[in-house]
Design an enzyme around this catalytic site. Structure first.
Site, mmCIF file in Angstrom:
data_model
loop_
_atom_site.group_PDB
_atom_site.id
_atom_site.type_symbol
_atom_site.label_atom_id
_atom_site.label_comp_id
_atom_site.label_asym_id
_atom_site.label_seq_id
_atom_site.Cartn_x
_atom_site.Cartn_y
_atom_site.Cartn_z
ATOM 1 N N GLU A 156 26.142 -5.204 38.274
ATOM 2 C CA GLU A 156 24.687 -5.265 38.041
ATOM 3 C C GLU A 156 24.361 -4.317 36.885
ATOM 4 O O GLU A 156 24.899 -3.215 36.807
ATOM 5 C CB GLU A 156 23.938 -4.857 39.321
ATOM 6 C CG GLU A 156 22.445 -4.694 39.200
ATOM 7 C CD GLU A 156 21.718 -5.959 38.730
ATOM 8 O OE1 GLU A 156 21.926 -7.046 39.285
ATOM 9 O OE2 GLU A 156 20.931 -5.832 37.762
ATOM 10 N N SER A 212 22.874 -11.632 47.985
ATOM 11 C CA SER A 212 24.272 -12.080 48.067
ATOM 12 C C SER A 212 25.235 -10.924 48.388
ATOM 13 O O SER A 212 26.167 -11.121 49.181
ATOM 14 C CB SER A 212 24.680 -12.820 46.785
ATOM 15 O OG SER A 212 24.368 -12.073 45.632
ATOM 16 N N HIS A 260 26.233 -10.984 39.242
ATOM 17 C CA HIS A 260 24.816 -10.628 39.044
ATOM 18 C C HIS A 260 24.281 -10.268 40.429
ATOM 19 O O HIS A 260 23.657 -11.084 41.099
ATOM 20 C CB HIS A 260 24.027 -11.800 38.464
ATOM 21 C CG HIS A 260 24.450 -12.214 37.089
ATOM 22 N ND1 HIS A 260 25.624 -12.869 36.842
ATOM 23 C CD2 HIS A 260 23.834 -12.063 35.886
ATOM 24 C CE1 HIS A 260 25.727 -13.106 35.539
ATOM 25 N NE2 HIS A 260 24.653 -12.629 34.938
ATOM 26 N N ASP A 283 27.612 -5.086 31.846
ATOM 27 C CA ASP A 283 27.240 -6.475 31.583
ATOM 28 C C ASP A 283 28.158 -7.398 32.402
ATOM 29 O O ASP A 283 29.379 -7.192 32.454
ATOM 30 C CB ASP A 283 27.398 -6.771 30.086
ATOM 31 C CG ASP A 283 27.166 -8.232 29.808
ATOM 32 O OD1 ASP A 283 26.009 -8.668 29.864
ATOM 33 O OD2 ASP A 283 28.150 -8.964 29.575
ATOM 34 N N ASP A 304 25.309 -15.625 39.299
ATOM 35 C CA ASP A 304 23.918 -15.977 39.599
ATOM 36 C C ASP A 304 22.985 -15.335 38.564
ATOM 37 O O ASP A 304 22.208 -14.432 38.896
ATOM 38 C CB ASP A 304 23.617 -15.463 41.030
ATOM 39 C CG ASP A 304 22.209 -15.755 41.470
ATOM 40 O OD1 ASP A 304 21.564 -16.658 40.902
ATOM 41 O OD2 ASP A 304 21.732 -15.064 42.400
ATOM 42 N N HIS A 314 22.884 -19.158 49.100
ATOM 43 C CA HIS A 314 23.507 -18.319 50.125
ATOM 44 C C HIS A 314 24.169 -19.151 51.222
ATOM 45 O O HIS A 314 25.164 -18.722 51.803
ATOM 46 C CB HIS A 314 22.464 -17.350 50.702
ATOM 47 C CG HIS A 314 21.995 -16.348 49.682
ATOM 48 N ND1 HIS A 314 20.789 -15.701 49.754
ATOM 49 C CD2 HIS A 314 22.585 -15.890 48.537
ATOM 50 C CE1 HIS A 314 20.653 -14.888 48.712
ATOM 51 N NE2 HIS A 314 21.722 -14.991 47.960
HETATM 52 N N1 SAM Z 1 22.803 -12.706 43.270
HETATM 53 C C1 SAM Z 1 21.640 -12.023 43.791
HETATM 54 C C2 SAM Z 1 21.341 -12.538 45.180
HETATM 55 O O1 SAM Z 1 21.617 -13.723 45.463
HETATM 56 O O2 SAM Z 1 20.834 -11.786 46.001
HETATM 57 C C3 SAM Z 1 20.449 -12.170 42.881
HETATM 58 C C4 SAM Z 1 20.724 -11.913 41.454
HETATM 59 S S1 SAM Z 1 19.366 -12.103 40.380
HETATM 60 C C5 SAM Z 1 19.124 -13.799 40.309
HETATM 61 C C6 SAM Z 1 20.123 -11.788 38.814
HETATM 62 C C7 SAM Z 1 20.512 -10.323 38.616
HETATM 63 O O3 SAM Z 1 21.311 -10.246 37.425
HETATM 64 C C8 SAM Z 1 19.330 -9.382 38.391
HETATM 65 O O4 SAM Z 1 19.402 -8.321 39.316
HETATM 66 C C9 SAM Z 1 19.525 -8.864 36.960
HETATM 67 O O5 SAM Z 1 19.161 -7.508 36.815
HETATM 68 C C10 SAM Z 1 20.996 -9.050 36.761
HETATM 69 N N2 SAM Z 1 21.414 -9.247 35.358
HETATM 70 C C11 SAM Z 1 20.789 -9.979 34.399
HETATM 71 N N3 SAM Z 1 21.517 -9.983 33.263
HETATM 72 C C12 SAM Z 1 22.644 -9.273 33.540
HETATM 73 C C13 SAM Z 1 23.788 -8.959 32.786
HETATM 74 N N4 SAM Z 1 23.948 -9.375 31.514
HETATM 75 N N5 SAM Z 1 24.748 -8.214 33.366
HETATM 76 C C14 SAM Z 1 24.629 -7.782 34.658
HETATM 77 N N6 SAM Z 1 23.555 -8.050 35.423
HETATM 78 C C15 SAM Z 1 22.581 -8.796 34.875
#
Ligand code: SAM
Length: 284
Positions: free
Chosen positions: A119, A101, A42, A144, A165, A19
């Site tokens: 997401e 984020s 993500h 996705d 992420d 961040h």
């Molecule tokens: N970027 C966020 C932050 O910094 O606050 C945290 C994200 S977290 C590490 C990863 C996120 O990606 C999770 O909420 C998960 O549900 C989502 N995720 C995982 N695989 C995914 C996919 N194929 N497509 C979309 N979202 C996905």
């Protein structure tokens, strides 16, 4: 497989690194009086309580944001945006709320800028909709991330940045992340792309592989910023994390170096526990 929930990890050392760099990149982009787009592939739910069951269960924020706020050093001067967001969310001083984020990005958007948040997890997406659904500058996609990024890029406003992420729950996320950044950059070479990665225990670590794949993309001005927060064990845990910044804006690499120096002594393992290396040359 979508079992990862960011609420368990919010405010940990990985979030802090990611961040701070996110703020440094957006603050550079904001300097020009021209609109920009930020794509968060993500997104997670967008904002987290640290005093609820999830975050308290792991206590990870204690080694991240809580520790940083005790020894911020010069960071509030280097990345003031990050600290003003944290302080506004926690006016009484105790860190009880941590921005994801999407929240950070929203706070840095001006009226003409756009946020695109992706997401897939149904509960996280519901939180995202609740938190940002009424902001006309922001569009939300429940899909996705890799397929979504490919469909969205190039956005109508091509200036800006992508934050990727992944949770790396599945091994294929490593290769998919790099190739999807490569494809997105090919279609939109004006954007800066940021990819977060973990440094895991010796038997599970894939960081060298992701770095060599990132290097192979040969995107100009690609930098790797990594910090170690504990000793690397044989089979267990995460001992650090990094960000790969592709097409890093001029002078932001220097700012990232300053961020890492401060983090070494606050959340890192002391002097020389971070690295900042260039993965590709200028204009290569
Ligand atoms: N970027 C966020 C932050 O910094 O606050 C945290 C994200 S977290 C590490 C990863 C996120 O990606 C999770 O909420 C998960 O549900 C989502 N995720 C995982 N695989 C995914 C996919 N194929 N497509 C979309 N979202 C996905």
């Amino acid at each position: 497989m979508l079992s990862y929930r960011h609420g368990f990890h919010a405010g940990n050392s990985a979030d802090v690194l990611k961040h701070l760099i996110l703020c440094a990149v957006i603050s550079y982009i904001r300097k020009k009086d021209k609109p920009f787009t930020i794509i968060d592939t993500h997104a997670g739910g967008g904002i987290y309580r640290l005093d609820d069951g999830m975050a308290e269960k792991t206590g990870e924020a204690k080694d991240g944001i809580v520790k940083l706020m005790q020894h911020p050093g010069k960071l509030p001067e280097i990345v003031p945006e990050y600290f003003s967001i944290i302080r506004d969310l926690n006016p009484e001083g105790k860190i009880a709320v941590y921005p994801g984020s999407p929240y950070i990005e929203q706070q840095l958007l001006r009226d003409s800028d756009k946020g695109i948040f992706i997401e897939l997890h149904p509960t996280e997406f519901d939180a995202l909709r609740l938190n940002f659904g009424r902001d006309r500058r922001i569009s939300l996609h429940r899909r996705d991330s890799f397929e979504g990024l490919d469909a969205i890029v190039p956005p109508p406003v091509r200036r800006g940045a992508v934050l990727m992420d992944p949770a790396y729950e599945v091994d294929t996320d490593y290769a998919k992340s790099v190739s999807s950044i490569g494809e997105a950059f090919r279609k939109c070479p004006t954007m800066t792309m940021m990819l977060w990665y973990p440094v895991l225990s010796k038997s599970r670590d894939r960081s060298q592989k992701i770095l060599s794949e990132a290097r192979r993309l040969a995107i100009p001005d690609t930098w790797r910023a990594e910090i170690r927060t504990s000793e690397q064990e044989e089979d267990f845990g995460m001992c650090g994390s990094g960000m790969i910044i592709f097409n890093c804006p001029f002078s932001v690499d220097r700012k990232i170096g300053e961020i890492l120096s401060c983090l070494e002594v606050s959340i890192g393992m002391g002097r020389n526990s971070s690295v900042l290396t260039r993965l590709s040359e200028k204009g290569c």
